[in-house]
Every structure is written in structure tokens, then in C-alpha cells.
Design a protein around this motif. Structure first.
Motif, PDB file in Angstrom:
ATOM      1  N   TYR A   1       0.841  -1.196   0.000  1.00  0.00           N
ATOM      2  CA  TYR A   1       0.000   0.000   0.000  1.00  0.00           C
ATOM      3  C   TYR A   1       0.874   1.243   0.000  1.00  0.00           C
ATOM      4  O   TYR A   1       1.929   1.267   0.631  1.00  0.00           O
ATOM      5  CB  TYR A   1      -0.860   0.040   1.270  1.00  0.00           C
TER       6      TYR A   1
ATOM      7  N   LYS B   1      -9.458   4.020  -2.253  1.00  0.00           N
ATOM      8  CA  LYS B   1      -9.977   3.903  -0.887  1.00  0.00           C
ATOM      9  C   LYS B   1      -9.251   2.795  -0.104  1.00  0.00           C
ATOM     10  O   LYS B   1      -8.980   2.939   1.088  1.00  0.00           O
ATOM     11  CB  LYS B   1     -11.476   3.583  -0.969  1.00  0.00           C
ATOM     12  N   VAL B   2      -8.953   1.711  -0.800  1.00  0.00           N
ATOM     13  CA  VAL B   2      -8.260   0.589  -0.164  1.00  0.00           C
ATOM     14  C   VAL B   2      -6.903   1.046   0.398  1.00  0.00           C
ATOM     15  O   VAL B   2      -6.531   0.711   1.524  1.00  0.00           O
ATOM     16  CB  VAL B   2      -8.062  -0.568  -1.169  1.00  0.00           C
TER      17      VAL B   2
ATOM     18  N   LEU C   1      -9.296   7.606   6.630  1.00  0.00           N
ATOM     19  CA  LEU C   1     -10.668   8.048   6.322  1.00  0.00           C
ATOM     20  C   LEU C   1     -11.477   8.144   7.594  1.00  0.00           C
ATOM     21  O   LEU C   1     -11.204   7.445   8.545  1.00  0.00           O
ATOM     22  CB  LEU C   1     -11.339   7.072   5.361  1.00  0.00           C
TER      23      LEU C   1
ATOM     24  N   ASN D   1      -5.787   4.074   7.896  1.00  0.00           N
ATOM     25  CA  ASN D   1      -6.816   4.685   8.745  1.00  0.00           C
ATOM     26  C   ASN D   1      -6.920   6.185   8.530  1.00  0.00           C
ATOM     27  O   ASN D   1      -7.070   6.949   9.490  1.00  0.00           O
ATOM     28  CB  ASN D   1      -6.538   4.392  10.224  1.00  0.00           C
TER      29      ASN D   1
ATOM     30  N   ASP E   1     -11.861   1.473  -6.813  1.00  0.00           N
ATOM     31  CA  ASP E   1     -12.012   1.296  -5.363  1.00  0.00           C
ATOM     32  C   ASP E   1     -10.674   1.222  -4.638  1.00  0.00           C
ATOM     33  O   ASP E   1     -10.615   1.381  -3.422  1.00  0.00           O
ATOM     34  CB  ASP E   1     -12.763  -0.007  -5.060  1.00  0.00           C
TER      35      ASP E   1
ATOM     36  N   VAL F   1      -5.971   4.232   1.115  1.00  0.00           N
ATOM     37  CA  VAL F   1      -6.171   5.232   2.169  1.00  0.00           C
ATOM     38  C   VAL F   1      -6.630   4.584   3.475  1.00  0.00           C
ATOM     39  O   VAL F   1      -6.148   4.905   4.559  1.00  0.00           O
ATOM     40  CB  VAL F   1      -7.182   6.301   1.687  1.00  0.00           C
ATOM     41  N   GLU F   2      -7.559   3.635   3.344  1.00  0.00           N
ATOM     42  CA  GLU F   2      -8.108   3.000   4.551  1.00  0.00           C
ATOM     43  C   GLU F   2      -7.084   2.146   5.285  1.00  0.00           C
ATOM     44  O   GLU F   2      -7.168   1.980   6.500  1.00  0.00           O
ATOM     45  CB  GLU F   2      -9.336   2.144   4.183  1.00  0.00           C
TER      46      GLU F   2
END
Ligand code: SF4
Length: 78
Positions: free
Chosen positions: A33, A69-70, A78, A76, A66, A72-73
Motif C-alpha cells: 500500500y 480507498k483501499v 478516512l 486509517n 475502489d 487510504v483505509e
């Protein structure tokens, strides 16, 4: 920011990790990531990925949209 998408899942080649000048690519259980607040958009990681898993956020193919978002999440944010 650049993001890492589906082709990295269960592969984790890690060629990108060696290229990143700010060490903002982190390893999770199934994929790598990019930390969006640390990425300096240099683009060095993109061409070295053997499976073309890395994209500038606005250039990510729709089927993997998507994954912004994967990434960024994972941190943590978001
Ligand atoms: Fe690292 Fe540059 Fe890739 Fe961002 S674009 S993850 S700073 S190598």
C-alpha cells in the motif's frame, strides 16, 4: 498520490519498495500500500511494477477505482 491496485494482491513483488525515495510503500497481509500523505508523486514506482499494479490516482482504470480507498483505509486516513 499514486495507488496500488488489484494485481498486487497475493503477489507483493516489492520492486516498487526499492524505488520509492521516501519509503512510503508499506506491506500488508496480501498486498502493498502507498501512504498518500507521504507519497511525493515522483512516479518512480510505477514503471518497475512487473504487473502494472501502480497508477496515479486519476489514471487508475475504472475497474480498480475502489483501490484508492483501499490504500487510504489501510492507513486509517478516512
Ligand atoms: Fe514512492 Fe514516488 Fe511511488 Fe509515491 S510515486 S509511492 S513517492 S515511488
Amino acid at each position: 498520490t499514486y495507488i496500488i491496485a488489484q494485481p498486487c494482491v497475493d503477489l507483493k513483488d516489492r520492486a516498487c519498495v526499492d524505488e520509492c525515495p521516501v519509503d512510503c510503500i508499506y506491506e500488508g497481509d496480501r498486498m502493498l500500500y502507498i501512504q498518500p500523505d507521504e507519497c511525493v508523486d515522483c512516479g518512480a514506482c510505477e514503471p518497475v511494477c512487473p504487473v502494472e499494479a501502480i497508477y496515479y490516482e486519476d489514471d487508475t482504470p475504472d475497474k480498480w477505482a475502489d483501490y484508492y480507498k483501499v490504500n487510504v483505509e489501510f492507513f486509517n486516513l478516512l
